[in-house]
Motif scaffolding. Structure first.
Motif, short mmCIF file in Angstrom:
data_model
loop_
_atom_site.label_atom_id
_atom_site.label_comp_id
_atom_site.label_asym_id
_atom_site.label_seq_id
_atom_site.Cartn_x
_atom_site.Cartn_y
_atom_site.Cartn_z
N PRO A 60 -9.23 -17.87 61.57
CA PRO A 60 -8.74 -18.27 60.24
C PRO A 60 -9.23 -17.27 59.19
O PRO A 60 -10.30 -16.66 59.32
N LEU A 61 -8.45 -17.14 58.16
CA LEU A 61 -8.79 -16.26 57.05
C LEU A 61 -9.34 -17.10 55.91
O LEU A 61 -8.64 -17.97 55.37
N ARG A 62 -10.59 -16.85 55.56
CA ARG A 62 -11.21 -17.56 54.43
C ARG A 62 -11.80 -16.50 53.50
O ARG A 62 -12.74 -15.82 53.86
N SER A 63 -11.22 -16.38 52.34
CA SER A 63 -11.67 -15.34 51.44
C SER A 63 -11.22 -15.66 50.02
O SER A 63 -10.44 -16.60 49.80
N ALA A 64 -11.74 -14.90 49.07
CA ALA A 64 -11.34 -15.02 47.67
C ALA A 64 -10.64 -13.73 47.26
O ALA A 64 -11.07 -12.64 47.62
N TYR A 65 -9.52 -13.87 46.54
CA TYR A 65 -8.72 -12.72 46.15
C TYR A 65 -8.47 -12.74 44.66
O TYR A 65 -8.37 -13.81 44.04
N ARG A 66 -8.36 -11.52 44.11
CA ARG A 66 -7.88 -11.36 42.75
C ARG A 66 -6.46 -10.85 42.82
O ARG A 66 -6.17 -9.88 43.51
N VAL A 67 -5.58 -11.50 42.08
CA VAL A 67 -4.19 -11.05 42.02
C VAL A 67 -3.79 -10.92 40.56
O VAL A 67 -4.37 -11.56 39.68
N MET A 68 -2.80 -10.06 40.33
CA MET A 68 -2.36 -9.79 38.97
C MET A 68 -1.08 -10.56 38.69
O MET A 68 -0.07 -10.42 39.40
N ALA A 69 -1.13 -11.43 37.68
CA ALA A 69 0.07 -12.16 37.27
C ALA A 69 1.00 -11.23 36.50
O ALA A 69 0.62 -10.14 36.08
N ARG A 70 2.24 -11.71 36.31
CA ARG A 70 3.22 -10.87 35.64
C ARG A 70 2.82 -10.57 34.20
O ARG A 70 3.14 -9.49 33.68
N ASP A 71 2.11 -11.51 33.56
CA ASP A 71 1.71 -11.28 32.17
C ASP A 71 0.43 -10.46 32.06
O ASP A 71 -0.11 -10.30 30.98
N GLY A 72 -0.05 -9.95 33.19
CA GLY A 72 -1.24 -9.09 33.16
C GLY A 72 -2.55 -9.82 33.40
O GLY A 72 -3.60 -9.17 33.47
N ARG A 73 -2.54 -11.14 33.48
CA ARG A 73 -3.78 -11.87 33.72
C ARG A 73 -4.24 -11.69 35.16
O ARG A 73 -3.43 -11.59 36.08
N VAL A 74 -5.57 -11.65 35.35
CA VAL A 74 -6.17 -11.60 36.68
C VAL A 74 -6.50 -13.03 37.10
O VAL A 74 -7.19 -13.76 36.38
N ILE A 75 -5.97 -13.41 38.25
CA ILE A 75 -6.17 -14.77 38.75
C ILE A 75 -6.91 -14.71 40.07
O ILE A 75 -6.58 -13.90 40.94
#
Length: 449
Positions: A60-75
């Motif tokens: 299983p994959l268990r991890s935390a990721y940062r992704v970039m929303a379309r409005d530029g926010r980091v989620i």
């Protein structure tokens, strides 16, 4: 690799679209699982490696990721995903759950910034700061501590403070003090000698308090200290100079002015007798002069005794305390007695002078504030430690002892100057007991014959 997305995943894609402020089809059937934008290259490589491990090993994959929303926010997302396969082992689809932990990560970032600020403050402040656990192990040790002791934090972390910096004979007292601090909300102030890496000692003035944990029990003990070694040396030198000048003036009054006045009194007495033999009226004036000179001699001796209460001999302190008790009986009508059995010889005149003034202040307090009828002054000694006790049967101490009085402060100061300690407390039945414990380097004890 193109992955199949089951029909029931449309709701999940809609939720993702609302988070990223995008359309649902933006997330459908990506040609590459790493297509989602990541803020930096390092995070992309980490994501690819984790995904590859999930594909190859089936873990299983268990991890935390940062992704970039379309409005530029980091989620930030915490993902828990697993590869689902066909019966023949071929990848079928990825089943996973993702939690939006952006608020949690923001809180962690703020806490880390706060910790960095506090760490910088601890390392730049001039005072020594030591954080101990309730058992006395070192949890934090700031830069000032490293400078004074010569130890790095890595060398002392997790070790008991008394194993590194405290003399063996003082370890028990420190443990008792830590137990007291752990049991109360009030700060405890004290002084202690710390042994440095090179074997030298530094006198530190500490203020310690307990930091309560979630259950109310002490989680840590925070001690802040100031190195007062040089200040104490300077104070001692100043006090020694002052005491030396007082002794010189006292000796000059006793041996100089006192003897001079005694000579005048003798000559005046002779002149009075001659005038009386001739029955001259001036004889009365001569007698008056003799009386005034004798009064001046008495006042001079009192001044000399005030400046030089302890004479420079081994019995000086005992003689001074005996005389002080006699003066209290004579002037105030209080039953004041001095007890010293066996006799104690103290060869250090500065030590004797400090002890005399402590006893004198304690007797005065017993009379003025305690309204005592009986006072007992006792001097005892062992091989390397002495004890001066002043006990009375007066009104006793108030429920809350105020230590702001000038007399009490001076008594404590004198006790510290001779390397001792002063304790003031209620007597067993009534009244107050003042006890000064002091070290004696050169002590002689006489056994009564």
């Amino acid at each position: 690799m193109k992955l199949e997305i089951p029909a029931d995943a449309e709701a999940v894609l809609a939720d993702l679209a609302s988070v990223f402020q995008a359309q649902a089809h933006d997330f459908a059937s990506p040609e590459d699982p790493s297509e989602a934008e990541l803020p930096n290259v390092e995070a992309k490589y980490r994501a690819l490696l984790e995904q590859a491990e999930m594909f190859l090993s089936g873990k299983p994959l268990r991890s935390a990721y940062r992704v970039m929303a379309r409005d530029g926010r980091v989620i930030w997302f915490h993902c828990d995903a697993k590869m689902m396969r066909h019966r023949d082992g071929r990848p079928w689809f990825i089943h996973g759950i993702a939690f939006d932990i952006t608020d949690l990560k923001e809180t962690e970032r703020e806490l880390q910034e706060e910790r960095n600020v506090l760490s910088a403050l601890l390392d730049t402040v001039g005072a020594l700061v030591v954080v101990l656990d309730p058992e006395g192990r070192i949890m934090r040790f700031n830069r000032a501590c490293e400078t004074v002791t010569g130890y790095d934090f890595a060398e002392v972390e997790g070790r008991y403070v008394w194993d590194l910096f405290i003399r063996a004979e003082e370890a028990g007292e420190l443990k008792t003090m830590l137990k007291y601090v752990s049991s109360t909300d009030a700060a405890k102030e004290y002084e202690s000698q710390w042994i440095t890496r090179d074997g030298s000692t530094r006198l530190i003035s500490w203020s310690s308090t307990a930091l309560p944990g979630p259950q109310g029990n002490p989680a840590y003990i925070i001690a802040t200290g100031i190195d007062i070694t040089e200040r104490k040396h300077l104070e001692k030198k100043i006090l020694e100079v002052s005491a030396r000048e007082q002794r010189r003036i006292g000796q000059d009054l006793h041996d100089g002015l006192g003897q001079h006045l005694t000579g005048i009194a003798f000559m005046s007495k002779v002149q009075q007798q001659k005038l009386s033999e001739k029955a001259l009226p001036e004889a009365a004036d001569a007698a008056k002069i003799v009386r005034l000179v004798n009064e001046a001699i008495h006042k001079t001796r009192e001044l000399a005794r005030g400046l030089l209460p302890v004479m420079s001999d081994a019995h000086g302190l005992m003689s001074a305390l005996q005389q002080g008790a006699a003066e209290v009986r004579e002037v105030f009508g209080v039953d004041c007695r001095f007890q010293c059995d066996p006799p104690v010889q103290i060869n250090d005149i500065d030590l004797g002078t400090h002890l005399y003034h402590i006893a004198q202040e304690a007797m005065n307090n017993a009379i003025r504030h305690g309204k005592a009828r009986t006072i007992r002054v006792a001097l005892r000694a062992a091989e390397s430690q002495g004890e001066l006790t002043v006990a009375d049967d007066g009104q006793g101490m108030p429920a809350v002892m105020e230590n702001s009085g000038m007399g009490l402060q001076i008594m404590n100061y004198r006790a510290r100057m001779i390397g001792g300690s002063l304790e003031i407390g209620p007597a067993a039945e009534a009244g107050t007991v003042v006890q000064c414990i002091f070290p004696i380097k050169k002590l002689q004890r006489e056994v009564a014959a």
